[in-house]
Design a protein around this motif. Structure first.
Motif, PDB file in Angstrom:
ATOM      1  N   ILE A 134       0.828  -1.211   0.000  1.00  0.00           N
ATOM      2  CA  ILE A 134       0.000   0.000   0.000  1.00  0.00           C
ATOM      3  C   ILE A 134       0.860   1.257   0.000  1.00  0.00           C
ATOM      4  O   ILE A 134       0.377   2.338   0.310  1.00  0.00           O
ATOM      5  CB  ILE A 134      -0.978   0.017   1.184  1.00  0.00           C
ATOM      6  N   GLY A 135       2.119   1.130  -0.351  1.00  0.00           N
ATOM      7  CA  GLY A 135       3.021   2.280  -0.339  1.00  0.00           C
ATOM      8  C   GLY A 135       2.604   3.377  -1.295  1.00  0.00           C
ATOM      9  O   GLY A 135       2.744   4.558  -0.996  1.00  0.00           O
ATOM     10  N   ASP A 136       2.102   3.021  -2.467  1.00  0.00           N
ATOM     11  CA  ASP A 136       1.690   4.010  -3.471  1.00  0.00           C
ATOM     12  C   ASP A 136       0.178   4.220  -3.489  1.00  0.00           C
ATOM     13  O   ASP A 136      -0.329   4.939  -4.347  1.00  0.00           O
ATOM     14  CB  ASP A 136       2.129   3.559  -4.861  1.00  0.00           C
ATOM     15  N   ALA A 137      -0.532   3.602  -2.565  1.00  0.00           N
ATOM     16  CA  ALA A 137      -1.995   3.650  -2.587  1.00  0.00           C
ATOM     17  C   ALA A 137      -2.521   4.987  -2.061  1.00  0.00           C
ATOM     18  O   ALA A 137      -1.856   5.684  -1.306  1.00  0.00           O
ATOM     19  CB  ALA A 137      -2.564   2.507  -1.749  1.00  0.00           C
TER      20      ALA A 137
ATOM     21  N   ASN B 209      -7.291   3.092  -4.230  1.00  0.00           N
ATOM     22  CA  ASN B 209      -6.696   3.020  -5.563  1.00  0.00           C
ATOM     23  C   ASN B 209      -5.213   2.698  -5.463  1.00  0.00           C
ATOM     24  O   ASN B 209      -4.546   3.114  -4.525  1.00  0.00           O
ATOM     25  CB  ASN B 209      -6.864   4.348  -6.299  1.00  0.00           C
ATOM     26  N   ASN B 210      -4.728   1.981  -6.469  1.00  0.00           N
ATOM     27  CA  ASN B 210      -3.308   1.717  -6.648  1.00  0.00           C
ATOM     28  C   ASN B 210      -2.690   0.843  -5.565  1.00  0.00           C
ATOM     29  O   ASN B 210      -1.484   0.870  -5.370  1.00  0.00           O
ATOM     30  CB  ASN B 210      -2.531   3.033  -6.777  1.00  0.00           C
ATOM     31  N   ALA B 211      -3.483   0.091  -4.829  1.00  0.00           N
ATOM     32  CA  ALA B 211      -2.950  -0.895  -3.881  1.00  0.00           C
ATOM     33  C   ALA B 211      -2.698  -2.181  -4.661  1.00  0.00           C
ATOM     34  O   ALA B 211      -3.568  -2.657  -5.381  1.00  0.00           O
ATOM     35  CB  ALA B 211      -3.929  -1.149  -2.753  1.00  0.00           C
ATOM     36  N   ASN B 212      -1.514  -2.723  -4.527  1.00  0.00           N
ATOM     37  CA  ASN B 212      -1.133  -3.896  -5.301  1.00  0.00           C
ATOM     38  C   ASN B 212      -1.353  -5.168  -4.485  1.00  0.00           C
ATOM     39  O   ASN B 212      -0.677  -5.384  -3.483  1.00  0.00           O
ATOM     40  CB  ASN B 212       0.335  -3.781  -5.716  1.00  0.00           C
TER      41      ASN B 212
ATOM     42  N   LEU C  23      -3.971  -4.123  -9.547  1.00  0.00           N
ATOM     43  CA  LEU C  23      -4.052  -2.711  -9.185  1.00  0.00           C
ATOM     44  C   LEU C  23      -5.457  -2.135  -9.305  1.00  0.00           C
ATOM     45  O   LEU C  23      -5.634  -0.917  -9.370  1.00  0.00           O
ATOM     46  CB  LEU C  23      -3.095  -1.884 -10.058  1.00  0.00           C
ATOM     47  N   ARG C  24      -6.465  -2.979  -9.318  1.00  0.00           N
ATOM     48  CA  ARG C  24      -7.828  -2.486  -9.521  1.00  0.00           C
ATOM     49  C   ARG C  24      -8.294  -1.637  -8.339  1.00  0.00           C
ATOM     50  O   ARG C  24      -7.743  -1.699  -7.240  1.00  0.00           O
ATOM     51  CB  ARG C  24      -8.789  -3.642  -9.763  1.00  0.00           C
ATOM     52  N   ARG C  25      -9.330  -0.861  -8.567  1.00  0.00           N
ATOM     53  CA  ARG C  25      -9.918  -0.012  -7.541  1.00  0.00           C
ATOM     54  C   ARG C  25     -10.791  -0.876  -6.627  1.00  0.00           C
ATOM     55  O   ARG C  25     -11.637  -1.633  -7.109  1.00  0.00           O
ATOM     56  CB  ARG C  25     -10.739   1.081  -8.218  1.00  0.00           C
ATOM     57  N   ARG C  26     -10.592  -0.749  -5.312  1.00  0.00           N
ATOM     58  CA  ARG C  26     -11.348  -1.551  -4.346  1.00  0.00           C
ATOM     59  C   ARG C  26     -12.177  -0.638  -3.451  1.00  0.00           C
ATOM     60  O   ARG C  26     -11.693   0.379  -2.966  1.00  0.00           O
ATOM     61  CB  ARG C  26     -10.388  -2.379  -3.499  1.00  0.00           C
TER      62      ARG C  26
END
Length: 155
Positions: free
Chosen positions: A48-51, A63-66, A81-84
């Motif tokens: 979640i570093g870039d989320a 967004n952007n959580a891998n 990387l989908r939106r949750r």
């Protein structure tokens, strides 16, 4: 026996959040995941570093959580990387929306952990730090490290 804090066994942490933002009020939200995603999260395959959190039409999204694809999953694994969707109460979403409407504030994810079999995420309202604030944070951290080192050598 002491109670175990549910935040101690975090599966993923956003270490840069406290460096880049002054952390304000925190909220615990559920994550809406598919079957193979929750299996990957339980294995700790989430970053979640870039989320970031986005609020649209009275709903909150991560967004952007891998979340890496589950190895034993089939060809229908979702996009990593989908939106949750975040599961929050309407009052909490409204409070987050009002906080982000103010200038310089954003909602950042801090930790992902499991509570009673469900994936939860700790999010916070953060105010962006300036460069001098970041330098002060580094200075305080180095000073604390030096004090601990001196105390350790003293004993």
């Amino acid at each position: 026996m002491a109670k175990k804090d549910k935040h101690d066994d975090a599966l993923a942490r956003n270490r840069r959040a406290s460096f880049n933002y002054l952390i304000g009020e925190t909220y615990e939200a559920g994550l809406q995941l598919t079957g193979t995603e929750i299996k990957s999260v339980r294995l700790g395959q989430i970053t979640i570093g870039d989320a970031y959190i986005m609020i649209r039409s009275n709903e909150a999204f991560l967004n952007n959580a891998n979340i890496s694809p589950y190895k034993q999953g089939n060809q229908f694994n979702p996009d990593p990387l989908r939106r949750r969707k975040l599961l929050l109460h309407k009052k909490e979403i409204k409070a987050l929306d009002e906080a982000t409407a103010q200038g310089g504030k954003t909602v950042v994810p801090l930790k992902v952990y499991i509570v009673k079999g469900f994936a939860k995420i700790l999010i916070a309202v953060g105010t962006g730090k300036n460069n001098y604030d970041k330098r002060q944070t580094l200075k305080d951290r180095d000073l604390k490290r030096e004090m601990n080192r001196n105390l350790k050598n003293f004993h």
